[in-house]
Scaffold this motif. Structure first.
Motif, PDB file in Angstrom:
ATOM      1  N   THR A 305     -15.055  44.322  92.566  1.00 18.57           N
ATOM      2  CA  THR A 305     -15.520  43.217  93.397  1.00 18.57           C
ATOM      3  C   THR A 305     -16.522  43.730  94.423  1.00 18.57           C
ATOM      4  O   THR A 305     -16.602  44.930  94.681  1.00 18.57           O
ATOM      5  CB  THR A 305     -14.344  42.515  94.099  1.00 18.57           C
ATOM      6  N   VAL A 306     -17.282  42.818  95.000  1.00 18.15           N
ATOM      7  CA  VAL A 306     -18.423  43.208  95.832  1.00 18.15           C
ATOM      8  C   VAL A 306     -18.374  42.473  97.175  1.00 18.15           C
ATOM      9  O   VAL A 306     -18.202  41.255  97.210  1.00 18.15           O
ATOM     10  CB  VAL A 306     -19.757  42.870  95.117  1.00 18.15           C
ATOM     11  N   ASP A 307     -18.511  43.228  98.256  1.00 14.71           N
ATOM     12  CA  ASP A 307     -18.661  42.612  99.575  1.00 14.71           C
ATOM     13  C   ASP A 307     -20.088  42.122  99.751  1.00 14.71           C
ATOM     14  O   ASP A 307     -21.035  42.726  99.249  1.00 14.71           O
ATOM     15  CB  ASP A 307     -18.342  43.618 100.681  1.00 14.71           C
ATOM     16  N   ARG A 308     -20.247  41.039 100.503  1.00 17.26           N
ATOM     17  CA  ARG A 308     -21.569  40.472 100.789  1.00 17.26           C
ATOM     18  C   ARG A 308     -21.681  40.145 102.274  1.00 17.26           C
ATOM     19  O   ARG A 308     -20.698  39.752 102.910  1.00 17.26           O
ATOM     20  CB  ARG A 308     -21.807  39.186  99.990  1.00 17.26           C
ATOM     21  N   ASP A 309     -22.877  40.320 102.801  1.00 13.69           N
ATOM     22  CA  ASP A 309     -23.159  39.960 104.186  1.00 13.69           C
ATOM     23  C   ASP A 309     -23.933  38.645 104.194  1.00 13.69           C
ATOM     24  O   ASP A 309     -25.009  38.549 103.595  1.00 13.69           O
ATOM     25  CB  ASP A 309     -23.964  41.071 104.864  1.00 13.69           C
ATOM     26  N   TYR A 310     -23.394  37.636 104.881  1.00  8.69           N
ATOM     27  CA  TYR A 310     -24.014  36.308 104.923  1.00  8.69           C
ATOM     28  C   TYR A 310     -24.642  36.000 106.286  1.00  8.69           C
ATOM     29  O   TYR A 310     -24.890  34.833 106.597  1.00  8.69           O
ATOM     30  CB  TYR A 310     -22.979  35.239 104.564  1.00  8.69           C
ATOM     31  N   GLY A 311     -24.906  37.035 107.079  1.00 16.07           N
ATOM     32  CA  GLY A 311     -25.594  36.825 108.347  1.00 16.07           C
ATOM     33  C   GLY A 311     -24.824  35.915 109.273  1.00 16.07           C
ATOM     34  O   GLY A 311     -23.635  36.116 109.535  1.00 16.07           O
ATOM     35  N   TRP A 312     -25.494  34.891 109.794  1.00 16.99           N
ATOM     36  CA  TRP A 312     -24.864  33.957 110.727  1.00 16.99           C
ATOM     37  C   TRP A 312     -23.662  33.238 110.124  1.00 16.99           C
ATOM     38  O   TRP A 312     -22.795  32.743 110.856  1.00 16.99           O
ATOM     39  CB  TRP A 312     -25.890  32.915 111.173  1.00 16.99           C
ATOM     40  N   PHE A 313     -23.584  33.169 108.822  1.00 14.50           N
ATOM     41  CA  PHE A 313     -22.529  32.388 108.172  1.00 14.50           C
ATOM     42  C   PHE A 313     -21.220  33.152 108.021  1.00 14.50           C
ATOM     43  O   PHE A 313     -20.206  32.561 107.636  1.00 14.50           O
ATOM     44  CB  PHE A 313     -23.003  31.894 106.804  1.00 14.50           C
ATOM     45  N   ASN A 314     -21.215  34.454 108.303  1.00  8.81           N
ATOM     46  CA  ASN A 314     -19.989  35.238 108.115  1.00  8.81           C
ATOM     47  C   ASN A 314     -18.799  34.624 108.841  1.00  8.81           C
ATOM     48  O   ASN A 314     -17.723  34.439 108.254  1.00  8.81           O
ATOM     49  CB  ASN A 314     -20.197  36.681 108.592  1.00  8.81           C
ATOM     50  N   LYS A 315     -18.973  34.324 110.115  1.00  5.95           N
ATOM     51  CA  LYS A 315     -17.860  33.785 110.898  1.00  5.95           C
ATOM     52  C   LYS A 315     -17.644  32.300 110.633  1.00  5.95           C
ATOM     53  O   LYS A 315     -16.530  31.797 110.774  1.00  5.95           O
ATOM     54  CB  LYS A 315     -18.102  34.021 112.383  1.00  5.95           C
ATOM     55  N   ILE A 316     -18.712  31.605 110.251  1.00  4.39           N
ATOM     56  CA  ILE A 316     -18.549  30.178 109.947  1.00  4.39           C
ATOM     57  C   ILE A 316     -17.623  29.996 108.758  1.00  4.39           C
ATOM     58  O   ILE A 316     -16.727  29.137 108.774  1.00  4.39           O
ATOM     59  CB  ILE A 316     -19.920  29.525 109.674  1.00  4.39           C
ATOM     60  N   HIS A 317     -17.804  30.809 107.714  1.00  3.60           N
ATOM     61  CA  HIS A 317     -16.921  30.673 106.551  1.00  3.60           C
ATOM     62  C   HIS A 317     -15.858  31.767 106.497  1.00  3.60           C
ATOM     63  O   HIS A 317     -15.412  32.178 105.430  1.00  3.60           O
ATOM     64  CB  HIS A 317     -17.703  30.548 105.241  1.00  3.60           C
ATOM     65  N   HIS A 318     -15.429  32.196 107.681  1.00  2.00           N
ATOM     66  CA  HIS A 318     -14.198  32.961 107.851  1.00  2.00           C
ATOM     67  C   HIS A 318     -14.198  34.285 107.090  1.00  2.00           C
ATOM     68  O   HIS A 318     -13.202  34.650 106.454  1.00  2.00           O
ATOM     69  CB  HIS A 318     -12.983  32.109 107.459  1.00  2.00           C
ATOM     70  N   ASP A 319     -15.320  34.984 107.170  1.00  2.00           N
ATOM     71  CA  ASP A 319     -15.440  36.346 106.622  1.00  2.00           C
ATOM     72  C   ASP A 319     -15.049  36.447 105.149  1.00  2.00           C
ATOM     73  O   ASP A 319     -14.534  37.469 104.699  1.00  2.00           O
ATOM     74  CB  ASP A 319     -14.602  37.334 107.448  1.00  2.00           C
ATOM     75  N   ILE A 320     -15.329  35.399 104.389  1.00  3.13           N
ATOM     76  CA  ILE A 320     -14.994  35.436 102.971  1.00  3.13           C
ATOM     77  C   ILE A 320     -15.831  36.478 102.236  1.00  3.13           C
ATOM     78  O   ILE A 320     -15.467  36.929 101.152  1.00  3.13           O
ATOM     79  CB  ILE A 320     -15.172  34.035 102.329  1.00  3.13           C
ATOM     80  N   GLY A 321     -16.966  36.880 102.824  1.00  3.55           N
ATOM     81  CA  GLY A 321     -17.789  37.911 102.196  1.00  3.55           C
ATOM     82  C   GLY A 321     -17.163  39.277 102.225  1.00  3.55           C
ATOM     83  O   GLY A 321     -17.573  40.181 101.485  1.00  3.55           O
ATOM     84  N   THR A 322     -16.157  39.477 103.082  1.00  6.70           N
ATOM     85  CA  THR A 322     -15.421  40.753 103.129  1.00  6.70           C
ATOM     86  C   THR A 322     -14.365  40.690 102.035  1.00  6.70           C
ATOM     87  O   THR A 322     -13.189  40.431 102.288  1.00  6.70           O
ATOM     88  CB  THR A 322     -14.792  40.953 104.519  1.00  6.70           C
ATOM     89  N   HIS A 323     -14.794  40.964 100.816  1.00  6.26           N
ATOM     90  CA  HIS A 323     -14.047  40.484  99.655  1.00  6.26           C
ATOM     91  C   HIS A 323     -13.225  41.548  98.921  1.00  6.26           C
ATOM     92  O   HIS A 323     -12.243  41.215  98.270  1.00  6.26           O
ATOM     93  CB  HIS A 323     -15.018  39.839  98.660  1.00  6.26           C
ATOM     94  N   VAL A 324     -13.622  42.803  99.002  1.00  7.53           N
ATOM     95  CA  VAL A 324     -12.912  43.831  98.232  1.00  7.53           C
ATOM     96  C   VAL A 324     -11.468  43.957  98.702  1.00  7.53           C
ATOM     97  O   VAL A 324     -10.529  43.895  97.902  1.00  7.53           O
ATOM     98  CB  VAL A 324     -13.640  45.187  98.336  1.00  7.53           C
ATOM     99  N   ILE A 325     -11.287  44.135 100.011  1.00  6.23           N
ATOM    100  CA  ILE A 325      -9.934  44.256 100.542  1.00  6.23           C
ATOM    101  C   ILE A 325      -9.161  42.957 100.358  1.00  6.23           C
ATOM    102  O   ILE A 325      -7.952  42.964 100.091  1.00  6.23           O
ATOM    103  CB  ILE A 325      -9.976  44.684 102.018  1.00  6.23           C
ATOM    104  N   HIS A 326      -9.841  41.823 100.493  1.00  5.06           N
ATOM    105  CA  HIS A 326      -9.167  40.553 100.232  1.00  5.06           C
ATOM    106  C   HIS A 326      -8.639  40.509  98.805  1.00  5.06           C
ATOM    107  O   HIS A 326      -7.522  40.018  98.562  1.00  5.06           O
ATOM    108  CB  HIS A 326     -10.113  39.377 100.462  1.00  5.06           C
ATOM    109  N   HIS A 327      -9.410  41.021  97.848  1.00  5.05           N
ATOM    110  CA  HIS A 327      -8.953  40.962  96.460  1.00  5.05           C
ATOM    111  C   HIS A 327      -7.774  41.881  96.203  1.00  5.05           C
ATOM    112  O   HIS A 327      -6.864  41.542  95.451  1.00  5.05           O
ATOM    113  CB  HIS A 327     -10.104  41.299  95.504  1.00  5.05           C
ATOM    114  N   LEU A 328      -7.787  43.047  96.820  1.00  4.30           N
ATOM    115  CA  LEU A 328      -6.689  43.984  96.628  1.00  4.30           C
ATOM    116  C   LEU A 328      -5.436  43.556  97.390  1.00  4.30           C
ATOM    117  O   LEU A 328      -4.321  43.731  96.911  1.00  4.30           O
ATOM    118  CB  LEU A 328      -7.118  45.381  97.075  1.00  4.30           C
ATOM    119  N   PHE A 329      -5.634  42.984  98.587  1.00  2.00           N
ATOM    120  CA  PHE A 329      -4.515  42.599  99.446  1.00  2.00           C
ATOM    121  C   PHE A 329      -4.746  41.181  99.985  1.00  2.00           C
ATOM    122  O   PHE A 329      -5.085  40.998 101.154  1.00  2.00           O
ATOM    123  CB  PHE A 329      -4.374  43.593 100.600  1.00  2.00           C
ATOM    124  N   PRO A 330      -4.576  40.170  99.149  1.00  2.00           N
ATOM    125  CA  PRO A 330      -4.911  38.792  99.567  1.00  2.00           C
ATOM    126  C   PRO A 330      -4.010  38.249 100.663  1.00  2.00           C
ATOM    127  O   PRO A 330      -4.299  37.195 101.218  1.00  2.00           O
ATOM    128  CB  PRO A 330      -4.757  37.992  98.269  1.00  2.00           C
TER     129      PRO A 330
END
Length: 395
Positions: A305-330
């Motif tokens: 899986t791949v992390d992505r940086d969404y700029g201003w939107f990171n906090k708006i959509h609750h850091d969903i781009g921080t995805h690798v750790i989320h996938h391993l430990f949801p």
């Protein structure tokens, strides 16, 4: 210069006592050719190599407080997003100008997407430790944007449990060549020509992906166990109630106003969802492996899986781009994902791919999307480690 580095990451002149500390100082960053740079040197790294660490090593590196769920904090995000959504409706009705409507559509569609992410956290149980609270909030949030909560929650659980597996994964799975060749040209065009894949989510809810059967609304679908049928039926009824509510609003206020206030933002939400979920598993600068059979494991699949940086939107959509750790430990709450990732990537080394830093608006990700949709069409029918291949006839 280009150098080689074994997957054990042994460092020259470093004894075992200080090797871990030295590794924390190593700087990993991606090149356009897919290789990595380590302290200025280019590394030819094979991401399909079995990692030299275990998932327990990653877990141990994450601070204990990152696992703690705060239901009050979680609910505060729900209140925030609902307040913003209602405020946007009020502003749109106040100005009621075609100059302001496009701004409203994008903003409200983005908030719909943020609301979806919070419902997604309810489904994972990272919202709180109380299953009843998770399910009540999850139903309210997801039903409001026409997502069948339990139906999607269960299929998404399957996705996490089988991430990176060609046949068993559930979300944006690669098609084996034999299935791909059976697709008619119109299906290929809609699936592999931008922007059409960005509208796929509603179709996926009704009929899943090519090669898979079932519906997220049907309790008797192959997606679900017999013990889950009542849960799925409950969510389908909630979804139907929301549809009925929208019809009532349409009769009361007119279909055009409903289209402007809800319909167009819903389409923007779908585009956000498909863009983000696709790019979490596709479009990296170097093609990443998919697995079958004995080569697949939960850890190896999650590391693709791949992390992505969404700029201003990171906090708006609750850091969903921080995805690798989320996938391993949801089960980790979204508000701890950045800190958990910072700690965990010291263990993962080059198996963690640092996201390209975005400006305020992540325009660069559109390039990743277009390139991947043009090149990532199918995988081989054989082999336990496979990579996407391109259909030259679609170019």
């Amino acid at each position: 210069m280009a150098i080689g580095l074994s997957h054990s990451y042994s460092l020259p002149s470093a004894d075992k006592n200080n090797e871990d500390e030295l590794m924390k100082k190593v700087c990993f960053s991606p090149l356009e050719n897919g290789n990595e740079v380590v302290n200025g040197d280019e590394i030819d790294f094979d991401p399909s190599e079995p990692p030299p660490f275990k998932i327990g090593d990653i877990r141990a590196a994450i601070p204990e407080h990152c696992w703690v769920k705060d239901p009050w904090r979680s609910c505060s995000y729900v209140v925030r997003d609902i307040a913003v959504a209602l405020g946007l409706v009020g502003m749109a009705l106040h100005f009621n100008s075609w100059i302001h409507w496009p701004v409203y559509w994008f903003a409200q569609g983005t908030i719909f997407w943020a609301i979806f992410v919070l419902g997604h956290d309810c489904g994972h149980g990272s919202f709180s430790d109380n299953p009843n609270l998770n399910n009540i909030v999850g139903h309210i949030l997801h039903s409001s944007i026409l997502v069948p909560y339990h139906g999607w929650r269960i299929s998404h659980r399957t996705h996490h449990q089988n991430h990176g597996h060609v046949e068993n994964d559930e979300s944006w799975v690669p098609l084996p060549e034999k299935i791909y060749k059976k697709l008619d040209m119109s299906t290929k065009f809609l699936r592999y020509k931008v922007p059409f894949p960005l509208f796929a989510y509603p179709l996926y809810l009704w009929s899943r992906s090519p090669g898979k059967k079932g519906s997220h609304f049907n309790p008797y679908s192959d997606l679900f166990k017999s013990s889950e049928r009542k849960l799925v039926l409950t969510s389908t009824v909630c979804w139907a109630a929301m549809v009925a509510f929208l019809f009532c609003l349409s009769f009361r206020f007119g279909p055009l106003l409903l289209l402007k206030l809800y319909g167009v933002p819903y389409v923007i939400f779908v585009m956000w969802l498909d863009l983000v979920t696709y790019l979490h598993h596709h479009g990296h600068e170097k093609k990443l492996p998919w697995y079958r059979g004995k080569e697949w494991s939960y850890l190896r699949g999650g590391l693709t899986t791949v992390d992505r940086d969404y700029g201003w939107f990171n906090k708006i959509h609750h850091d969903i781009g921080t995805h690798v750790i989320h996938h391993l430990f949801p089960q980790i709450p979204h508000y701890h994902l950045e800190e958990a990732t910072s700690a965990a990537k010291q263990v993962m080394g080059m198996y963690y791919r640092e996201p390209i830093k975005s400006g305020p608006v992540p325009y660069h990700l559109l390039q990743n999307l277009v390139r991947s949709v043009k090149e990532d069409h199918f995988v081989s029918d054989s082999g336990d480690i496979v990579y996407y291949q391109k259909d030259a006839q679609l170019s």
